[in-house]
Design a protein around this motif. Structure first.
Motif, PDB file in Angstrom:
ATOM      1  N   SER A 112      51.398  -7.097  64.962  1.00  0.00           N
ATOM      2  CA  SER A 112      51.119  -8.032  66.044  1.00  0.00           C
ATOM      3  C   SER A 112      50.746  -7.258  67.296  1.00  0.00           C
ATOM      4  O   SER A 112      51.270  -6.159  67.535  1.00  0.00           O
ATOM      5  N   ILE A 113      49.858  -7.833  68.095  1.00  0.00           N
ATOM      6  CA  ILE A 113      49.571  -7.240  69.401  1.00  0.00           C
ATOM      7  C   ILE A 113      50.849  -7.201  70.239  1.00  0.00           C
ATOM      8  O   ILE A 113      51.048  -6.298  71.059  1.00  0.00           O
ATOM      9  N   ALA A 114      51.768  -8.134  69.984  1.00  0.00           N
ATOM     10  CA  ALA A 114      53.068  -8.131  70.677  1.00  0.00           C
ATOM     11  C   ALA A 114      53.869  -6.874  70.361  1.00  0.00           C
ATOM     12  O   ALA A 114      54.773  -6.501  71.121  1.00  0.00           O
ATOM     13  N   GLY A 115      53.551  -6.205  69.246  1.00  0.00           N
ATOM     14  CA  GLY A 115      54.266  -4.997  68.868  1.00  0.00           C
ATOM     15  C   GLY A 115      53.892  -3.774  69.692  1.00  0.00           C
ATOM     16  O   GLY A 115      54.496  -2.703  69.541  1.00  0.00           O
ATOM     17  N   TYR A 116      52.900  -3.909  70.569  1.00  0.00           N
ATOM     18  CA  TYR A 116      52.474  -2.791  71.413  1.00  0.00           C
ATOM     19  C   TYR A 116      53.160  -2.813  72.777  1.00  0.00           C
ATOM     20  O   TYR A 116      52.946  -1.919  73.592  1.00  0.00           O
ATOM     21  N   MET A 117      53.951  -3.845  73.042  1.00  0.00           N
ATOM     22  CA  MET A 117      54.576  -3.971  74.362  1.00  0.00           C
ATOM     23  C   MET A 117      55.838  -4.821  74.242  1.00  0.00           C
ATOM     24  O   MET A 117      55.936  -5.681  73.365  1.00  0.00           O
ATOM     25  N   GLY A 118      56.802  -4.569  75.084  1.00  0.00           N
ATOM     26  CA  GLY A 118      58.010  -5.388  75.099  1.00  0.00           C
ATOM     27  C   GLY A 118      57.765  -6.646  75.908  1.00  0.00           C
ATOM     28  O   GLY A 118      57.661  -6.591  77.133  1.00  0.00           O
ATOM     29  N   LEU A 119      57.643  -7.787  75.235  1.00  0.00           N
ATOM     30  CA  LEU A 119      57.342  -9.036  75.921  1.00  0.00           C
ATOM     31  C   LEU A 119      58.630  -9.792  76.253  1.00  0.00           C
ATOM     32  O   LEU A 119      59.522  -9.889  75.405  1.00  0.00           O
TER      33      LEU A 119
END
Length: 267
Positions: A129-136
């Motif tokens: 997931s693109i979410a896996g590149y940053m702590g949201l």
């Protein structure tokens, strides 16, 4: 002879779109589901598999190999969402998320590697997931589980190169699927200090999924990867700004990037 493809989580969403598309393109596709009997109108066969139960993984892989004699492409697509203030998410729900999103794909890979090594060929595609590149915010556990899969793939692909086995990550952004209905939502508690911020963020997250791209785009991207002689380490599929957010994280100072995220989520 057509390539044999196994897709975990093939009964709906991205997994079903990929399976339908690859079937149309002439691949021999097998999908998996925890309850395959519920989906009788599928365009490709579904096999029972729960990625949190190793015995079902081994059995599903065995069935495909017995039917076809080989296994060319494995797509680790099964995954679940999770939202909530990290302080308020029960520990067991955090563990459950990692069981599905991280340990599950690893155990699928372990189950298929002996056959691929025997063939001296194979491709494993891990859907992250693109979410896996940053702590949201309020998606921190999901970000962590998908980010962990991204990193372990980087290591894994170097370890299996000697056997002519390829591995890659595909990180989707928001797609119009039923992931929002299937994920664990920590409840918005009346007496929670996070009530207002989390409630606002949750509505924003759901609206992003509802307005997401057509899963067919993921299917086409995965088809291209399968046909690539030398797949890249990472692929991103989604809206331009979602993909660009990864570039911004690389080049901006941490606190400025954090401020952008907080503004986006109205925190």
């Amino acid at each position: 002879m057509s390539k044999v493809v196994l897709i975990t989580g093939g009964s709906s969403g991205i997994g079903k779109s990929v399976g339908d598309y690859l079937t149309q393109k002439g691949f021999t596709v097998y999908g998996t589901s925890r309850s395959p009997e519920k989906y009788t109108a599928n365009n490709f066969p579904l096999i029972g598999l729960d990625v949190t139960k190793t015995e079902t993984i081994l059995e599903a892989v065995k069935i495909v190999i017995e039917k076809t004699g080989r296994l060319d492409v494995v797509i680790n697509n099964a995954g679940v969402g999770i939202t909530g203030p990290i302080e308020e998410i029960p520990e067991q729900e955090i563990k459950n998320n990692f069981e599905t999103n991280f340990f599950g794909p690893i155990n699928v890979i372990k189950a298929v590697l002996p056959q691929m090594r025997k063939q001296q060929s194979g491709l494993i595609i891990n859907v992250t997931s693109i979410a896996g590149y940053m702590g949201l915010p309020y998606r921190g556990i999901y970000s962590a589980s998908k980010g962990a899969l991204e990193l372990v793939t980087e290591a894994f692909r170097m370890e299996v190169k000697a056997f002519n086995i390829q591995m890659t990550n595909v990180a989707p952004g928001d797609f119009a699927t039923n992931i929002a209905s299937g994920r664990y939502h920590a409840p918005v508690l009346e007496n929670s200090p996070y009530k207002n911020q989390y409630g606002t963020s949750l509505k924003l997250m759901d609206s992003h999924v509802d307005a997401g791209k057509n899963p067919l785009e993921m299917a086409k991207a995965i088809h291209q990867i399968i046909n690539s002689p030398n797949p890249k380490v990472h692929y991103k599929v989604g809206e331009f700004m979602q993909k660009f957010s990864i570039v911004l994280k690389r080049i901006l100072p941490d606190k400025i990037y954090e401020k952008l995220l907080m503004n986006h989520y109205k925190l």
